[in-house]
Design a protein around this motif. Structure first.
Motif, PDB file in Angstrom:
ATOM      1  N   THR A  87     -25.341  39.467   4.606  1.00 47.65           N
ATOM      2  CA  THR A  87     -23.994  39.529   4.051  1.00 47.65           C
ATOM      3  C   THR A  87     -23.829  38.412   3.019  1.00 47.65           C
ATOM      4  N   PRO A  88     -23.134  38.639   1.895  1.00 48.35           N
ATOM      5  CA  PRO A  88     -22.240  39.761   1.580  1.00 48.35           C
ATOM      6  C   PRO A  88     -22.894  40.885   0.780  1.00 48.35           C
ATOM      7  N   ILE A  89     -24.210  40.863   0.639  1.00 45.25           N
ATOM      8  CA  ILE A  89     -24.854  41.837  -0.242  1.00 45.25           C
ATOM      9  C   ILE A  89     -24.491  43.278   0.107  1.00 45.25           C
ATOM     10  N   PRO A  90     -24.471  43.681   1.402  1.00 47.45           N
ATOM     11  CA  PRO A  90     -24.132  45.083   1.697  1.00 47.45           C
ATOM     12  C   PRO A  90     -22.762  45.515   1.188  1.00 47.45           C
ATOM     13  N   THR A  91     -21.859  44.567   0.954  1.00 43.71           N
ATOM     14  CA  THR A  91     -20.538  44.950   0.439  1.00 43.71           C
ATOM     15  C   THR A  91     -20.621  45.452  -1.001  1.00 43.71           C
ATOM     16  N   TYR A  92     -21.723  45.153  -1.695  1.00 45.14           N
ATOM     17  CA  TYR A  92     -21.891  45.650  -3.054  1.00 45.14           C
ATOM     18  C   TYR A  92     -22.296  47.126  -3.074  1.00 45.14           C
ATOM     19  N   PHE A  93     -22.787  47.643  -1.957  1.00 45.10           N
ATOM     20  CA  PHE A  93     -23.309  49.016  -1.898  1.00 45.10           C
ATOM     21  C   PHE A  93     -22.163  49.991  -1.610  1.00 45.10           C
ATOM     22  N   VAL A  94     -21.334  50.197  -2.590  1.00 42.39           N
ATOM     23  CA  VAL A  94     -20.093  50.956  -2.393  1.00 42.39           C
ATOM     24  C   VAL A  94     -20.341  52.339  -1.797  1.00 42.39           C
ATOM     25  N   PRO A  95     -21.325  53.127  -2.260  1.00 43.93           N
ATOM     26  CA  PRO A  95     -21.516  54.456  -1.662  1.00 43.93           C
ATOM     27  C   PRO A  95     -21.945  54.422  -0.197  1.00 43.93           C
ATOM     28  N   LEU A 108     -22.923  37.336 -11.274  1.00 38.91           N
ATOM     29  CA  LEU A 108     -24.044  37.155 -10.354  1.00 38.91           C
ATOM     30  C   LEU A 108     -25.370  37.332 -11.087  1.00 38.91           C
ATOM     31  N   THR A 109     -26.420  36.753 -10.522  1.00 38.99           N
ATOM     32  CA  THR A 109     -27.768  36.985 -11.046  1.00 38.99           C
ATOM     33  C   THR A 109     -28.741  36.962  -9.871  1.00 38.99           C
ATOM     34  N   ARG A 122     -28.492  24.185   2.168  1.00 42.52           N
ATOM     35  CA  ARG A 122     -28.261  23.489   0.909  1.00 42.52           C
ATOM     36  C   ARG A 122     -27.345  24.273  -0.037  1.00 42.52           C
ATOM     37  N   TYR A 123     -27.498  25.624  -0.030  1.00 43.61           N
ATOM     38  CA  TYR A 123     -26.722  26.460  -0.949  1.00 43.61           C
ATOM     39  C   TYR A 123     -26.025  27.583  -0.173  1.00 43.61           C
ATOM     40  N   PRO A 124     -25.124  27.239   0.750  1.00 43.57           N
ATOM     41  CA  PRO A 124     -24.540  28.267   1.631  1.00 43.57           C
ATOM     42  C   PRO A 124     -23.735  29.331   0.910  1.00 43.57           C
ATOM     43  N   ASP A 125     -23.138  28.976  -0.233  1.00 38.06           N
ATOM     44  CA  ASP A 125     -22.283  29.924  -0.941  1.00 38.06           C
ATOM     45  C   ASP A 125     -22.877  30.402  -2.255  1.00 38.06           C
ATOM     46  N   GLU A 126     -24.115  30.005  -2.551  1.00 36.71           N
ATOM     47  CA  GLU A 126     -24.709  30.333  -3.845  1.00 36.71           C
ATOM     48  C   GLU A 126     -25.917  31.247  -3.758  1.00 36.71           C
ATOM     49  N   TYR A 186     -24.145  32.547 -10.032  1.00 38.75           N
ATOM     50  CA  TYR A 186     -24.531  31.782 -11.211  1.00 38.75           C
ATOM     51  C   TYR A 186     -23.412  30.842 -11.655  1.00 38.75           C
ATOM     52  N   GLN A 187     -23.775  29.575 -11.859  1.00 41.71           N
ATOM     53  CA  GLN A 187     -22.831  28.585 -12.368  1.00 41.71           C
ATOM     54  C   GLN A 187     -23.224  28.098 -13.757  1.00 41.71           C
ATOM     55  N   SER A 188     -24.497  27.761 -13.901  1.00 40.22           N
ATOM     56  CA  SER A 188     -24.999  27.289 -15.188  1.00 40.22           C
ATOM     57  C   SER A 188     -26.516  27.380 -15.163  1.00 40.22           C
TER      58      SER A 188
END
Length: 449
Positions: free
Chosen positions: A255-263, A332-333, A354-358, A382-384
């Motif tokens: 998660t949260p990747i499965p939320t991108y799979f709208v169908p 996102l990237t 180290r990167y819980p939200d990134e 992606y931030q920079s």
């Protein structure tokens, strides 16, 4: 290399092909899916060819190369433009050589098929399955991607859990065009293929390929969801190593990747991790046992008679995962990385701490060099550019390999294949006109190799 300004009318007849110079068309055919990367999106937006040629025969392609050699015109080869790294974008203008017109299926034989480079993998898979065979490996973009483009710019995909990647015996033979005063057609087999696989068309141009095929299997598609991401990872690992279950795809998403799979929303509860898999029909009881032992719940089974007749689960895996993420949030990237099969959980825990939200983990289990491996295409907030390369540096510091998808330069591997590409380029492209700008500086590259 200085950018050329060819006078196409002066030698169009010499090339034997009409050259497209209309701005909208040349812009379209000068681009691939480079926009997956915000870094490449900024660097490559203004790169465009001066013209595009679409040969329909190998003889026409040879004539184009001969004319371009004579007039010092750079040539960038294109299939369907579904690559993600800017490898199909001309760095110095010149000509895009669109090989989509070389689209003949030449011969189907047991265990192999011979095709021209412009044949689309989706069409080939369909015709193979009608004849009782199937592709061993193909990318998630297979409906559009060409055979030549996949082996010239891809690496692995659906089927890689059983058959490995593009280097693992899946290309049996290739016909290669050189960029010389009198272009040659080389017939290449065996280890010599390493000079041309994943070369971005820098050392020679694939126009015909013989690839390995397998006997067709009735594939069932299954969604398994989990409360915890680590249970999903343990399940996918167990499935990858389970020789009792025949499989074509083992893909895992926290998660949260499965939320991108709208169908797929009707089959995935919010906050769950999921595994998207393809297994041979009839292995259901073993799969249920395996998923239950890892606290998983099967939420969707697509029977084998619906395979490739509707949206497939593979349409949400490999780099299609990134595409669905970008549809949700264009900022996102992604990365392309490889984890240790023995210590991957520790590596992933360190990254999440180290990167819980990134960094959001997406794994693809594959077979490479004969061994089971865990590849990953994590989705990155992606931030920079600086922050992105800080993340890459951290991955590498804990032993996670990264194939940087934010550069258009051909990667330098540690298996000598890059050196082989350089050697072939020196022989086949003496003026350096084939896709210039895509190789790292040679001296540094050799030192790094």
């Amino acid at each position: 290399m200085m950018k050329t300004q060819p006078n196409w009318e002066r030698f169009e007849e010499e090339m034997g092909s009409t050259v497209i110079t209309e701005e909208q068309e040349t812009n379209k055919l000068s681009k691939d899916y480079y926009w997956y990367s915000p870094v490449l999106a900024a660097e490559l937006a203004d790169k465009v060819a001066d013209g595009v040629a679409k040969p329909e025969t190998v003889e026409q392609a040879l004539a184009v190369l001969k004319a371009c050699y004579t007039h010092d015109i750079p040539v960038t080869t294109r299939g369907a433009g579904t690559g993600n790294y800017g490898q199909g974008i001309p760095s110095y203008g010149g000509l895009v050589l669109d090989l989509s017109g070389l689209n003949k299926i030449i011969a189907m034989e047991p265990g192999q098929v011979t095709v021209q480079a412009g044949v689309k993998l989706g069409r080939l898979e369909k015709e193979l399955r009608e004849a009782g065979s199937e592709l061993c490996i193909y990318p998630s973009t297979y409906m559009k991607a060409t055979v030549g483009g996949f082996f010239s710019g891809g690496s692995g995909g659906i089927g890689s859990i059983a058959w490995g990647n593009v280097w693992d015996g899946n290309l049996l033979e290739a016909h290669i065009l050189t960029m010389e005063e009198e272009p040659r057609i080389l017939t290449v087999k065996g280890d010599e293929l390493n000079r041309y696989i994943h070369n971005y068309g820098t050392s020679g141009i694939m126009v015909q390929l013989t690839i390995r095929t397998a006997e067709a299997v009735d594939w069932e598609q299954v969604i398994v969801q989990f409360d915890e991401g680590e249970d999903m990872l343990a399940f996918t690992e167990s499935l990858a190593y389970d020789d009792e279950i025949r499989k074509r795809l083992v893909s895992g998403h926290e998660t949260p990747i499965p939320t991108y799979f709208v169908p797929l929303a009707p089959y995935i509860e919010e906050g769950k991790a999921v595994a998207l898999i393809e297994i041979e029909a009839g292995d259901d009881s073993r799969l249920k046992e395996l998923s239950s032992s890892h606290h998983g719940q099967i939420t969707r089974v697509i029977p084998a008679d619906r395979y490739h007749k509707e949206m497939s689960l593979s349409d949400f895996t490999w780099n299609h995962t990134t595409l669905w993420a970008l549809k949700t949030d264009p900022t996102l990237t992604y990365l392309q990385s490889g984890f240790s099969t023995h210590h991957y959980l520790d590596q992933m825990r360190n990254i999440k701490q180290r990167y819980p939200d990134e960094v959001h983990l997406h794994v693809e289990w594959v077979r490479g060099d004969g061994d089971i491996q865990i590849g990953s295409l994590p989705v990155i907030e992606y931030q920079s550019r600086e922050r992105l390369y800080e993340i890459i540096d951290y991955f590498e510091s804990i032993g996670v390999s990264v194939n940087d998808p934010h550069t258009f330069l051909l990667p330098i591997d540690n298996k000598g294949r890059f050196e082989q590409i350089l050697e072939a380029k020196a022989l086949n492209d003496p003026k350096g006109l084939l896709n210039p700008g895509k190789l790292p500086e040679l001296k540094k590259a050799r030192q790094a190799g």
